[in-house]
Design a protein around this motif. Structure first.
Motif, PDB file in Angstrom:
ATOM      1  N   ILE A  57       0.997  -1.195  -0.094  1.00 59.12           N
ATOM      2  CA  ILE A  57      -0.101  -0.025  -0.046  1.00 59.12           C
ATOM      3  C   ILE A  57       0.902   1.201   0.013  1.00 59.12           C
ATOM      4  O   ILE A  57       0.658   2.331  -0.800  1.00 59.12           O
ATOM      5  N   LYS A  58       2.053   1.229   0.872  1.00 57.57           N
ATOM      6  CA  LYS A  58       2.906   2.568   0.890  1.00 57.57           C
ATOM      7  C   LYS A  58       3.553   2.569  -0.460  1.00 57.57           C
ATOM      8  O   LYS A  58       3.528   3.862  -0.924  1.00 57.57           O
ATOM      9  N   ASN A  59       4.011   1.665  -1.109  1.00 53.38           N
ATOM     10  CA  ASN A  59       4.546   1.756  -2.219  1.00 53.38           C
ATOM     11  C   ASN A  59       3.650   2.358  -3.516  1.00 53.38           C
ATOM     12  O   ASN A  59       3.983   3.065  -4.257  1.00 53.38           O
ATOM     13  N   MET A  60       2.466   1.850  -3.415  1.00 54.74           N
ATOM     14  CA  MET A  60       1.334   2.334  -4.381  1.00 54.74           C
ATOM     15  C   MET A  60       1.024   3.733  -4.055  1.00 54.74           C
ATOM     16  O   MET A  60       0.948   4.519  -5.222  1.00 54.74           O
ATOM     17  N   GLN A  61       1.082   4.300  -2.972  1.00 54.86           N
ATOM     18  CA  GLN A  61       0.728   5.480  -2.691  1.00 54.86           C
ATOM     19  C   GLN A  61       1.955   6.343  -3.023  1.00 54.86           C
ATOM     20  O   GLN A  61       1.699   7.561  -3.474  1.00 54.86           O
ATOM     21  N   ILE A  62       3.076   5.984  -2.896  1.00 54.14           N
ATOM     22  CA  ILE A  62       4.376   6.863  -3.587  1.00 54.14           C
ATOM     23  C   ILE A  62       4.102   7.019  -5.190  1.00 54.14           C
ATOM     24  O   ILE A  62       4.410   7.901  -5.542  1.00 54.14           O
ATOM     25  N   GLU A  63       4.155   5.606  -5.587  1.00 57.87           N
ATOM     26  CA  GLU A  63       3.798   5.762  -6.990  1.00 57.87           C
ATOM     27  C   GLU A  63       2.613   6.529  -7.514  1.00 57.87           C
ATOM     28  O   GLU A  63       2.811   7.265  -8.676  1.00 57.87           O
ATOM     29  N   SER A 127      -8.083   6.977  -5.584  1.00 59.25           N
ATOM     30  CA  SER A 127      -6.816   6.785  -4.370  1.00 59.25           C
ATOM     31  C   SER A 127      -7.590   7.393  -3.280  1.00 59.25           C
ATOM     32  O   SER A 127      -7.312   6.880  -2.169  1.00 59.25           O
ATOM     33  N   SER A 128      -8.388   8.463  -3.452  1.00 59.72           N
ATOM     34  CA  SER A 128      -9.135   8.775  -2.346  1.00 59.72           C
ATOM     35  C   SER A 128      -9.959   7.801  -1.697  1.00 59.72           C
ATOM     36  O   SER A 128     -10.160   7.536  -0.244  1.00 59.72           O
ATOM     37  N   LYS A 129     -10.604   7.267  -2.515  1.00 63.03           N
ATOM     38  CA  LYS A 129     -11.696   6.176  -1.941  1.00 63.03           C
ATOM     39  C   LYS A 129     -10.807   5.074  -1.271  1.00 63.03           C
ATOM     40  O   LYS A 129     -11.004   4.293  -0.524  1.00 63.03           O
ATOM     41  N   GLU A 136      -7.469  -3.120   5.471  1.00 63.03           N
ATOM     42  CA  GLU A 136      -6.170  -2.935   4.570  1.00 63.03           C
ATOM     43  C   GLU A 136      -6.281  -3.773   3.453  1.00 63.03           C
ATOM     44  O   GLU A 136      -5.620  -3.463   2.476  1.00 63.03           O
ATOM     45  N   PHE A 137      -6.713  -5.020   3.363  1.00 62.12           N
ATOM     46  CA  PHE A 137      -6.729  -5.835   2.412  1.00 62.12           C
ATOM     47  C   PHE A 137      -7.478  -5.195   1.349  1.00 62.12           C
ATOM     48  O   PHE A 137      -7.293  -5.306   0.158  1.00 62.12           O
ATOM     49  N   LYS A 138      -8.768  -4.760   1.499  1.00 62.85           N
ATOM     50  CA  LYS A 138      -9.702  -4.057   0.584  1.00 62.85           C
ATOM     51  C   LYS A 138      -9.008  -2.927   0.022  1.00 62.85           C
ATOM     52  O   LYS A 138      -9.127  -2.561  -1.298  1.00 62.85           O
ATOM     53  N   LYS A 139      -8.277  -2.044   0.713  1.00 66.27           N
ATOM     54  CA  LYS A 139      -7.442  -0.961   0.287  1.00 66.27           C
ATOM     55  C   LYS A 139      -6.502  -1.181  -0.474  1.00 66.27           C
ATOM     56  O   LYS A 139      -6.222  -0.948  -1.637  1.00 66.27           O
ATOM     57  N   SER A 140      -5.716  -2.499  -0.334  1.00 62.93           N
ATOM     58  CA  SER A 140      -4.750  -3.064  -1.173  1.00 62.93           C
ATOM     59  C   SER A 140      -5.445  -3.418  -2.527  1.00 62.93           C
ATOM     60  O   SER A 140      -4.743  -3.316  -3.792  1.00 62.93           O
ATOM     61  N   GLU A 141      -6.518  -4.127  -2.399  1.00 60.35           N
ATOM     62  CA  GLU A 141      -7.278  -4.565  -3.619  1.00 60.35           C
ATOM     63  C   GLU A 141      -7.544  -3.273  -4.739  1.00 60.35           C
ATOM     64  O   GLU A 141      -7.441  -3.375  -5.806  1.00 60.35           O
ATOM     65  N   MET A 142      -8.122  -2.258  -3.801  1.00 62.66           N
ATOM     66  CA  MET A 142      -8.465  -1.088  -4.652  1.00 62.66           C
ATOM     67  C   MET A 142      -7.122  -0.482  -5.247  1.00 62.66           C
ATOM     68  O   MET A 142      -7.193  -0.182  -6.671  1.00 62.66           O
ATOM     69  N   TYR A 143      -6.056  -0.584  -4.730  1.00 58.78           N
ATOM     70  CA  TYR A 143      -4.702  -0.098  -5.223  1.00 58.78           C
ATOM     71  C   TYR A 143      -4.521  -0.904  -6.639  1.00 58.78           C
ATOM     72  O   TYR A 143      -3.982  -0.470  -7.398  1.00 58.78           O
ATOM     73  N   ALA A 144      -4.666  -2.096  -6.367  1.00 61.20           N
ATOM     74  CA  ALA A 144      -4.204  -3.164  -7.201  1.00 61.20           C
ATOM     75  C   ALA A 144      -5.271  -3.234  -8.496  1.00 61.20           C
ATOM     76  O   ALA A 144      -4.587  -3.412  -9.637  1.00 61.20           O
ATOM     77  N   THR A 145      -6.416  -2.852  -8.247  1.00 58.81           N
ATOM     78  CA  THR A 145      -7.250  -2.622  -9.553  1.00 58.81           C
ATOM     79  C   THR A 145      -7.365  -1.378  -9.983  1.00 58.81           C
ATOM     80  O   THR A 145      -6.915  -0.903 -11.027  1.00 58.81           O
ATOM     81  N   ASN A 146      -8.500  -0.716  -9.256  1.00 61.10           N
ATOM     82  CA  ASN A 146      -9.091   0.519  -9.787  1.00 61.10           C
ATOM     83  C   ASN A 146      -7.771   1.584  -9.887  1.00 61.10           C
ATOM     84  O   ASN A 146      -7.679   2.123 -10.957  1.00 61.10           O
ATOM     85  N   VAL A 147      -7.267   1.858  -8.844  1.00 54.87           N
ATOM     86  CA  VAL A 147      -6.159   2.674  -8.902  1.00 54.87           C
ATOM     87  C   VAL A 147      -5.030   2.510 -10.001  1.00 54.87           C
ATOM     88  O   VAL A 147      -4.658   3.367 -10.734  1.00 54.87           O
TER      89      VAL A 147
END
Length: 173
Positions: A57-63, A127-129, A136-147
């Protein structure tokens, strides 16, 4: 794709996103295997899952932040400047009675800028959503898919703009 087919025929999982792969650490079979062989305890596996999920999640936020900053401060300004150069050249050609050859490029660049701005806005929304999600798992899935999908779409538009904008105006190597 050959390996995907082969893996399926062997009954192997095809986990394409980090969150789904990480989740395998906490599945019954993995826990049984690692605890039976005294490699990790169940608590250690859950801990590793959470730490790696947090790192993902942190890496995705940085990207996401890096892409937003590059787009806002380098790519979009370069696109606007080159758009202005093309528009002025087209207006000058038209003023002397010559058909402006820049029009098709100018129109395409206009469309790319508008599309990229829309993707940038979508990136903020998705990214706001994700950030508002407390699981945390749902957040990571949102980053991996939608974001990630919106990031890829924005990148594709930027790559196309790069192929149009003169190297003299493009700020990135």
């Amino acid at each position: 794709e050959e390996w995907v087919t082969e893996a399926k025929s062997r009954g192997l999982l095809n986990l394409r996103k980090s969150p789904e792969a990480l989740k395998e650490l906490t599945q019954k079979g993995a826990i049984e295997l690692f605890t039976k062989l005294n490699i990790f305890s169940e608590a250690e596996l859950h801990s590793r899952f959470h730490v790696r999920l947090e790192r993902y999640i942190k890496n995705m936020q940085i990207e996401v932040d890096c892409l937003k900053q590059m787009f806002d401060t380098q790519i979009l300004p370069a696109a606007y400047i080159y758009h202005g150069v093309l528009a002025k050249a087209a207006a000058d050609a038209k003023a002397v009675g010559v058909k402006p050859p820049q029009i098709s490029t100018l129109t395409r660049l206009s469309d790319l800028i508008e599309g990229a701005k829309a993707k940038r806005s979508n990136l903020d929304d998705f990214s706001s959503k994700a950030e508002a999600t407390h699981d945390e798992f749902k957040k990571s899935e949102m980053y991996a898919t939608n974001v990630a999908e919106v990031m890829l779409g924005l990148r594709e538009l930027c790559d196309e703009m790069e192929s149009i904008i003169s190297d003299d105006f493009w700020p990135l190597p």
